[in-house]
Design an enzyme around this catalytic site. Structure first.
Site, PDB file in Angstrom:
ATOM      1  N   GLY A  13       0.784  -1.235   0.000  1.00 50.59           N
ATOM      2  CA  GLY A  13       0.000   0.000   0.000  1.00 50.59           C
ATOM      3  C   GLY A  13       0.811   1.278   0.000  1.00 50.59           C
ATOM      4  O   GLY A  13       0.282   2.344   0.315  1.00 50.59           O
ATOM      5  N   SER A  14       2.087   1.216  -0.400  1.00 49.01           N
ATOM      6  CA  SER A  14       2.862   2.472  -0.368  1.00 49.01           C
ATOM      7  C   SER A  14       2.348   3.468  -1.406  1.00 49.01           C
ATOM      8  O   SER A  14       2.372   4.678  -1.175  1.00 49.01           O
ATOM      9  CB  SER A  14       4.360   2.198  -0.546  1.00 49.01           C
ATOM     10  OG  SER A  14       4.668   1.831  -1.862  1.00 49.01           O
ATOM     11  N   LYS A  63      -8.099 -13.173 -11.266  1.00 55.08           N
ATOM     12  CA  LYS A  63      -9.225 -12.382 -11.792  1.00 55.08           C
ATOM     13  C   LYS A  63     -10.349 -12.425 -10.772  1.00 55.08           C
ATOM     14  O   LYS A  63     -10.292 -13.189  -9.804  1.00 55.08           O
ATOM     15  CB  LYS A  63      -9.672 -12.921 -13.143  1.00 55.08           C
ATOM     16  CG  LYS A  63     -10.225 -14.341 -13.096  1.00 55.08           C
ATOM     17  CD  LYS A  63     -10.759 -14.775 -14.452  1.00 55.08           C
ATOM     18  CE  LYS A  63     -11.440 -16.129 -14.336  1.00 55.08           C
ATOM     19  NZ  LYS A  63     -12.082 -16.596 -15.546  1.00 55.08           N
ATOM     20  N   MET A  90      -3.630  -7.369  -7.464  1.00 52.40           N
ATOM     21  CA  MET A  90      -3.076  -8.517  -8.184  1.00 52.40           C
ATOM     22  C   MET A  90      -4.157  -9.266  -8.973  1.00 52.40           C
ATOM     23  O   MET A  90      -4.189 -10.489  -8.991  1.00 52.40           O
ATOM     24  CB  MET A  90      -2.376  -9.463  -7.185  1.00 52.40           C
ATOM     25  CG  MET A  90      -1.234  -8.821  -6.432  1.00 52.40           C
ATOM     26  SD  MET A  90       0.022  -8.112  -7.524  1.00 52.40           S
ATOM     27  CE  MET A  90       0.883  -9.604  -8.002  1.00 52.40           C
ATOM     28  N   ILE A  93      -8.773  -6.692 -14.343  1.00 53.95           N
ATOM     29  CA  ILE A  93     -10.130  -6.157 -14.356  1.00 53.95           C
ATOM     30  C   ILE A  93     -10.642  -6.260 -15.776  1.00 53.95           C
ATOM     31  O   ILE A  93     -10.009  -5.775 -16.707  1.00 53.95           O
ATOM     32  CB  ILE A  93     -10.110  -4.703 -13.872  1.00 53.95           C
ATOM     33  CG1 ILE A  93      -9.851  -4.721 -12.380  1.00 53.95           C
ATOM     34  CG2 ILE A  93     -11.395  -3.988 -14.210  1.00 53.95           C
ATOM     35  CD1 ILE A  93      -9.925  -3.399 -11.723  1.00 53.95           C
ATOM     36  N   ASN A 107      -3.828   2.626 -13.486  1.00 51.38           N
ATOM     37  CA  ASN A 107      -2.929   1.664 -12.847  1.00 51.38           C
ATOM     38  C   ASN A 107      -1.515   2.233 -12.844  1.00 51.38           C
ATOM     39  O   ASN A 107      -1.168   3.041 -13.697  1.00 51.38           O
ATOM     40  CB  ASN A 107      -2.952   0.349 -13.640  1.00 51.38           C
ATOM     41  CG  ASN A 107      -2.077  -0.722 -13.020  1.00 51.38           C
ATOM     42  OD1 ASN A 107      -2.056  -0.884 -11.790  1.00 51.38           O
ATOM     43  ND2 ASN A 107      -1.355  -1.460 -13.846  1.00 51.38           N
ATOM     44  N   HIS A 109       2.502   0.956 -12.926  1.00 48.89           N
ATOM     45  CA  HIS A 109       3.297  -0.230 -13.238  1.00 48.89           C
ATOM     46  C   HIS A 109       4.778   0.133 -13.187  1.00 48.89           C
ATOM     47  O   HIS A 109       5.185   1.168 -13.724  1.00 48.89           O
ATOM     48  CB  HIS A 109       2.930  -0.757 -14.633  1.00 48.89           C
ATOM     49  CG  HIS A 109       3.638  -2.031 -14.960  1.00 48.89           C
ATOM     50  ND1 HIS A 109       3.297  -3.244 -14.389  1.00 48.89           N
ATOM     51  CD2 HIS A 109       4.698  -2.285 -15.778  1.00 48.89           C
ATOM     52  CE1 HIS A 109       4.102  -4.182 -14.850  1.00 48.89           C
ATOM     53  NE2 HIS A 109       4.961  -3.630 -15.692  1.00 48.89           N
TER      54      HIS A 109
HETATM   55  C1  GRF Z   1       4.104  -1.259  -7.227  1.00 50.79           C
HETATM   56  O1  GRF Z   1       5.402  -1.551  -7.670  1.00 50.79           O
HETATM   57  C2  GRF Z   1       3.202  -1.017  -8.394  1.00 50.79           C
HETATM   58  O2  GRF Z   1       3.837  -0.420  -9.474  1.00 50.79           O
HETATM   59  C3  GRF Z   1       2.772  -2.411  -8.756  1.00 50.79           C
HETATM   60  O3  GRF Z   1       2.599  -3.058  -7.535  1.00 50.79           O
HETATM   61  C4  GRF Z   1       3.452  -2.460  -6.557  1.00 50.79           C
HETATM   62  C5  GRF Z   1       2.610  -2.055  -5.386  1.00 50.79           C
HETATM   63  O4  GRF Z   1       3.381  -1.564  -4.333  1.00 50.79           O
HETATM   64  N1  GRF Z   1       1.578  -2.397  -9.576  1.00 50.79           N
HETATM   65  P1  GRF Z   1       2.691  -0.863  -3.090  1.00 50.79           P
HETATM   66  O5  GRF Z   1       1.719  -1.868  -2.503  1.00 50.79           O
HETATM   67  O6  GRF Z   1       1.992   0.361  -3.586  1.00 50.79           O
HETATM   68  O7  GRF Z   1       3.807  -0.552  -2.167  1.00 50.79           O
END
Ligand code: GRF
Length: 197
Positions: A13-14, A63, A90, A93, A107, A109
């Site tokens: 959740g960062s 999914k 994870m 959608i 999103n 990434h």
């Molecule tokens: C991040 O690296 C994001 O890009 C990817 O999943 C990770 C989530 O990290 N989709 P956090 O839970 O937000 O720390």
């Protein structure tokens, strides 16, 4: 006018926390939803004073079940959510959620898309030996890490880097660009337009 945001996360959740604390302009994180009862993001939400909820995602691993995805979509619509931000969710959608929020799901990434979609993008980039890595915020279109790109930022790969040190620097960049992209969307400076392939 304020834009009500829901963040959907499965893990630490960062990025969720960065969206709560960052400058998102008229965007305001209203709720955290998770498909993982043990997500660190749930603890963060309570520390940050943000409403949060675990919702059952169905029996699949990557999914949603159709009924469950309908329920998530209904939940978000009933709450008046206007923008959905995926932050380490994870799951793909595809159906009901995408239909309900088409052009209003983002999103983040950890690669310079379209390079290195999917799992462990940072490891993929590191093993490939790229000299410039980075991160991307994009609208979701039903594929895996595809969809119109809103913002990207590069992160140089250092000679001293290992996979984890690179991933840590990319993550810091993610925190910066996610808020910026959300702000741009909420101010009408970013809009969904189909990717030409
Ligand atoms: C991040 O690296 C994001 O890009 C990817 O999943 C990770 C989530 O990290 N989709 P956090 O839970 O937000 O720390």
């Amino acid at each position: 006018m304020e834009t009500k945001i829901a963040v959907l996360a499965s893990g630490t959740g960062s990025n969720f926390s960065a969206l709560v604390n960052g400058d998102t302009g008229p965007g305001r994180v209203d709720i955290l939803l998770t498909d993982n009862e043990n997500a660190g993001a749930l603890k963060l939400a309570s520390e940050l004073g943000v409403d949060s909820r675990y919702l059952y995602p169905g029996k699949y691993r990557t999914k949603f079940g159709t009924k469950e995805e309908e329920y998530w979509a209904e939940f978000l619509l009933n709450r008046g959510i206007q923008l959905v931000c995926l932050a380490g969710l994870m799951r793909i959608i595809k159906g009901p959620l995408l239909d309900a929020f088409h052009g209003r799901i983002m999103n983040i990434h950890p690669s310079l898309l379209p390079a290195f979609p999917g799992l462990d993008a940072q490891g993929q980039a590191f093993r490939y030996g790229v000299k410039i890595a980075g991160c991307t915020v994009h609208y979701v279109d039903g594929g895996t890490d595809t969809g119109p790109i809103i913002l990207q930022e590069s992160v140089p790969v250092l000679d001293s880097d290992q996979r984890d040190s690179l991933a840590a620097r990319i993550l810091l960049k993610e925190h910066e660009i996610y808020s910026k992209a959300v702000k741009a969307h909420c101010q009408g400076r970013a809009v969904y337009s189909e990717v030409v392939r």
